[in-house]
Design a protein around this motif. Structure first.
Motif, PDB file in Angstrom:
ATOM      1  N   GLY A   1      -6.825  37.047  -6.162  1.00 19.37           N
ATOM      2  CA  GLY A   1      -7.466  38.454  -5.719  1.00 19.37           C
ATOM      3  C   GLY A   1      -7.103  39.501  -7.069  1.00 19.37           C
ATOM      4  O   GLY A   1      -5.933  39.466  -7.217  1.00 19.37           O
ATOM      5  N   GLY A   2      -8.051  40.471  -7.205  1.00 15.10           N
ATOM      6  CA  GLY A   2      -7.480  41.588  -8.106  1.00 15.10           C
ATOM      7  C   GLY A   2      -7.467  41.247  -9.599  1.00 15.10           C
ATOM      8  O   GLY A   2      -8.063  39.883  -9.959  1.00 15.10           O
TER       9      GLY A   2
ATOM     10  N   TRP B   1     -22.250  43.759 -10.031  1.00 19.88           N
ATOM     11  CA  TRP B   1     -21.385  42.857  -9.580  1.00 19.88           C
ATOM     12  C   TRP B   1     -19.920  43.390  -9.866  1.00 19.88           C
ATOM     13  O   TRP B   1     -19.700  44.141 -10.714  1.00 19.88           O
ATOM     14  CB  TRP B   1     -21.269  41.768 -10.532  1.00 19.88           C
ATOM     15  CG  TRP B   1     -20.370  40.639 -10.164  1.00 19.88           C
ATOM     16  CD1 TRP B   1     -19.672  40.271  -9.138  1.00 19.88           C
ATOM     17  CD2 TRP B   1     -19.677  39.930 -11.157  1.00 19.88           C
ATOM     18  NE1 TRP B   1     -18.908  39.221  -9.178  1.00 19.88           N
ATOM     19  CE2 TRP B   1     -18.806  38.788 -10.470  1.00 19.88           C
ATOM     20  CE3 TRP B   1     -19.908  39.415 -12.540  1.00 19.88           C
ATOM     21  CZ2 TRP B   1     -18.203  37.738 -11.063  1.00 19.88           C
ATOM     22  CZ3 TRP B   1     -19.334  38.319 -13.104  1.00 19.88           C
ATOM     23  CH2 TRP B   1     -18.510  37.608 -12.326  1.00 19.88           C
ATOM     24  N   ILE B   2     -19.333  43.858  -8.519  1.00 17.64           N
ATOM     25  CA  ILE B   2     -18.022  44.239  -8.675  1.00 17.64           C
ATOM     26  C   ILE B   2     -16.851  43.216  -8.169  1.00 17.64           C
ATOM     27  O   ILE B   2     -17.053  42.594  -7.239  1.00 17.64           O
ATOM     28  CB  ILE B   2     -17.738  45.507  -7.602  1.00 17.64           C
ATOM     29  CG1 ILE B   2     -18.841  46.428  -7.960  1.00 17.64           C
ATOM     30  CG2 ILE B   2     -16.511  45.934  -7.560  1.00 17.64           C
ATOM     31  CD1 ILE B   2     -18.922  47.591  -6.797  1.00 17.64           C
TER      32      ILE B   2
ATOM     33  N   SER C   1     -16.828  40.807  -5.022  1.00 22.43           N
ATOM     34  CA  SER C   1     -16.133  39.678  -4.933  1.00 22.43           C
ATOM     35  C   SER C   1     -14.672  39.617  -5.426  1.00 22.43           C
ATOM     36  O   SER C   1     -14.370  40.431  -6.567  1.00 22.43           O
ATOM     37  CB  SER C   1     -16.852  38.481  -5.556  1.00 22.43           C
ATOM     38  OG  SER C   1     -17.103  38.930  -6.935  1.00 22.43           O
ATOM     39  N   TRP C   2     -13.760  39.045  -4.788  1.00 23.14           N
ATOM     40  CA  TRP C   2     -12.311  38.792  -5.448  1.00 23.14           C
ATOM     41  C   TRP C   2     -11.726  39.924  -5.605  1.00 23.14           C
ATOM     42  O   TRP C   2     -10.885  40.133  -6.658  1.00 23.14           O
ATOM     43  CB  TRP C   2     -12.648  37.871  -6.461  1.00 23.14           C
ATOM     44  CG  TRP C   2     -12.696  36.505  -6.189  1.00 23.14           C
ATOM     45  CD1 TRP C   2     -13.942  35.844  -6.373  1.00 23.14           C
ATOM     46  CD2 TRP C   2     -12.092  35.245  -5.707  1.00 23.14           C
ATOM     47  NE1 TRP C   2     -14.065  34.782  -5.994  1.00 23.14           N
ATOM     48  CE2 TRP C   2     -12.806  34.230  -5.604  1.00 23.14           C
ATOM     49  CE3 TRP C   2     -10.800  35.341  -5.319  1.00 23.14           C
ATOM     50  CZ2 TRP C   2     -12.483  33.224  -4.886  1.00 23.14           C
ATOM     51  CZ3 TRP C   2     -10.373  34.235  -4.586  1.00 23.14           C
ATOM     52  CH2 TRP C   2     -11.316  33.122  -4.442  1.00 23.14           C
ATOM     53  N   ASN C   3     -11.900  41.279  -4.936  1.00 22.74           N
ATOM     54  CA  ASN C   3     -11.250  42.428  -5.040  1.00 22.74           C
ATOM     55  C   ASN C   3     -10.048  42.656  -3.869  1.00 22.74           C
ATOM     56  O   ASN C   3     -10.183  41.966  -2.909  1.00 22.74           O
ATOM     57  CB  ASN C   3     -11.929  43.682  -4.886  1.00 22.74           C
ATOM     58  CG  ASN C   3     -13.403  43.719  -5.982  1.00 22.74           C
ATOM     59  OD1 ASN C   3     -13.283  43.806  -6.943  1.00 22.74           O
ATOM     60  ND2 ASN C   3     -14.658  43.249  -5.279  1.00 22.74           N
TER      61      ASN C   3
ATOM     62  N   HIS D   1     -17.758  38.689  -0.567  1.00 24.85           N
ATOM     63  CA  HIS D   1     -17.010  37.495  -0.433  1.00 24.85           C
ATOM     64  C   HIS D   1     -15.873  37.550  -1.119  1.00 24.85           C
ATOM     65  O   HIS D   1     -15.527  38.226  -2.226  1.00 24.85           O
ATOM     66  CB  HIS D   1     -17.816  36.309  -0.742  1.00 24.85           C
ATOM     67  CG  HIS D   1     -17.887  36.149  -2.218  1.00 24.85           C
ATOM     68  ND1 HIS D   1     -16.933  35.243  -2.948  1.00 24.85           N
ATOM     69  CD2 HIS D   1     -18.672  36.503  -3.145  1.00 24.85           C
ATOM     70  CE1 HIS D   1     -17.648  35.263  -4.338  1.00 24.85           C
ATOM     71  NE2 HIS D   1     -18.645  36.033  -4.171  1.00 24.85           N
ATOM     72  N   HIS D   2     -14.865  36.897  -0.208  1.00 26.29           N
ATOM     73  CA  HIS D   2     -13.319  36.787  -1.015  1.00 26.29           C
ATOM     74  C   HIS D   2     -12.881  38.177  -1.358  1.00 26.29           C
ATOM     75  O   HIS D   2     -12.242  38.167  -2.573  1.00 26.29           O
ATOM     76  CB  HIS D   2     -13.281  35.884  -2.258  1.00 26.29           C
ATOM     77  CG  HIS D   2     -13.625  34.377  -1.860  1.00 26.29           C
ATOM     78  ND1 HIS D   2     -15.136  33.866  -1.896  1.00 26.29           N
ATOM     79  CD2 HIS D   2     -12.546  33.459  -1.531  1.00 26.29           C
ATOM     80  CE1 HIS D   2     -14.937  32.492  -1.616  1.00 26.29           C
ATOM     81  NE2 HIS D   2     -13.684  32.370  -1.167  1.00 26.29           N
TER      82      HIS D   2
END
Length: 357
Positions: free
Chosen positions: A349-350, A186-187, A212-214, A238-239
């Motif tokens: 994000g991030g 998971w990243i 996700s969410w990066n 995703h995202h």
């Protein structure tokens, strides 16, 4: 193979206001749901919700899905059950990350990596997490070779570019995160930028991966996937906000199931989402802005089914091919309207203050 006309004329407002999210409800096994729930809870040891944490302190106050582990990597638990330690130096990080035993490794400051381009080896059963927005890996990255059950979360990974010596990233292979034959990764909620070669590379049958969410940007090669003749990998992307890059956004080669949804691609000069080899790709509700060739397939053997996406000021190919697969047969996931995606990623994000605080 179906081509779609450029939709840039039907422009939607920049950074639209957030609206209520809708969840795709899927019937799946009780065992699968339990595994996903366990992973989501177990990987946040430093995030117990309290009443005085403010708007973003508790996961319950966030929009659905922002703090959840979804997709093919949902059984990942990382260093759950292991000791929680803080890495205050490169030597600490290298020692804990390569250890045989599980660890939750907290990074709460900027760690300067030497020599430039060094990729920290990460063994199995590890969580590497930034505390708030302070955790940074500067001048280096991570390498997962045959590792399983790994979480890399809430970090800034940056600055290995060598433009004067290697303008097309051919000589110095300094990736942000490289995975060869990894399983269960998971990243999430990272910022990866200005790396020399790939920002993320998922190679050699790496599978059961959720990204996700990066925020991924300011580089040549964003997200390469493949380097194998096998068609066994399963991944959910995703995202993610991918911006100001050229190629591999991602380039997805020989992936059995690739599910891409609610990503924001901005200022892409070469191509966007590419289905290659024998990949089966499902693309849903993504937002493409100023992207050349937003999505397409490289050959008749590759499949790509698209729905709900928006293209603004885009040029070139928008192509689909085949029926691909139904992600809902594998897991539940939260799907946002495409027009909400830029604003969601601009806010969530991030790296986030409420993760690993």
């Amino acid at each position: 193979m179906t081509s779609h006309s450029d939709t840039s004329a039907s422009r939607v407002p920049d950074r639209p206001p957030r609206s209520k999210r809708r969840t795709v409800v899927v019937l799946t096994s009780v065992l699968g749901l339990a595994a996903g729930a366990l992973a989501a809870v177990a990987t946040f040891p430093a995030q117990a919700a309290t009443e005085d944490q403010g708007d973003h302190g508790a996961a319950a106050q966030l929009p659905p899905g922002v703090d959840a582990l979804e997709g093919f990597g949902a059984a990942t638990t990382g260093g759950e059950g292991g000791e929680t330690v803080t890495a205050t130096s490169q030597a600490d990080l290298e020692t804990y990350a390569a250890a045989e035993e599980p660890y939750v490794i907290v990074v709460d400051s900027a760690l300067e990596i030497s020599p430039k381009g060094t990729e920290i080896r990460v063994g199995s059963n590890k969580t590497i997490i930034g505390a708030g927005t302070g955790g940074e890996i500067v001048g280096g990255g991570f390498f997962l070779e045959g590792s399983s059950n790994v979480i890399i979360r809430n970090l800034t990974i940056r600055d290995t570019q060598m433009p004067e010596d290697d303008p097309d990233d051919k000589e110095f292979d300094f990736d942000g995160i490289q995975m060869d034959g990894a399983t269960g990764v998971w990243i999430d909620h990272n910022r990866i930028e200005r790396m020399n070669d790939g920002l993320i590379d998922s190679r050699k049958d790496t599978t059961d991966l959720t990204v996700s969410w990066n925020v991924i940007g300011d580089g040549n090669k964003s997200f390469g996937i493949g380097w194998t003749e096998n068609v066994t990998a399963r991944m959910t992307i995703h995202h993610n906000w991918i911006h100001d890059t050229s190629q591999r956004n991602p380039s997805t080669d020989n992936v059995e199931y690739a599910h891409l949804y609610n990503n924001y691609l901005e200022n892409i000069s070469s191509y966007g989402n590419l289905s290659r080899g024998a990949t089966s790709m499902v693309l849903e509700n993504s937002y493409f802005e100023n992207v050349k060739d937003p999505y397409y397939v490289e050959s008749d053997a590759a499949q790509l089914r698209e729905s709900g996406s928006i293209c603004v000021d885009c040029t070139g190919r928008q192509e689909t091919n085949g029926e691909a697969f139904d992600p809902g047969e594998f897991y539940e996931y939260t799907l946002d309207a495409a027009e909400d995606v830029p604003a969601l990623l601009g806010e969530y994000g991030g790296p986030q203050e409420w993760i690993g605080a």
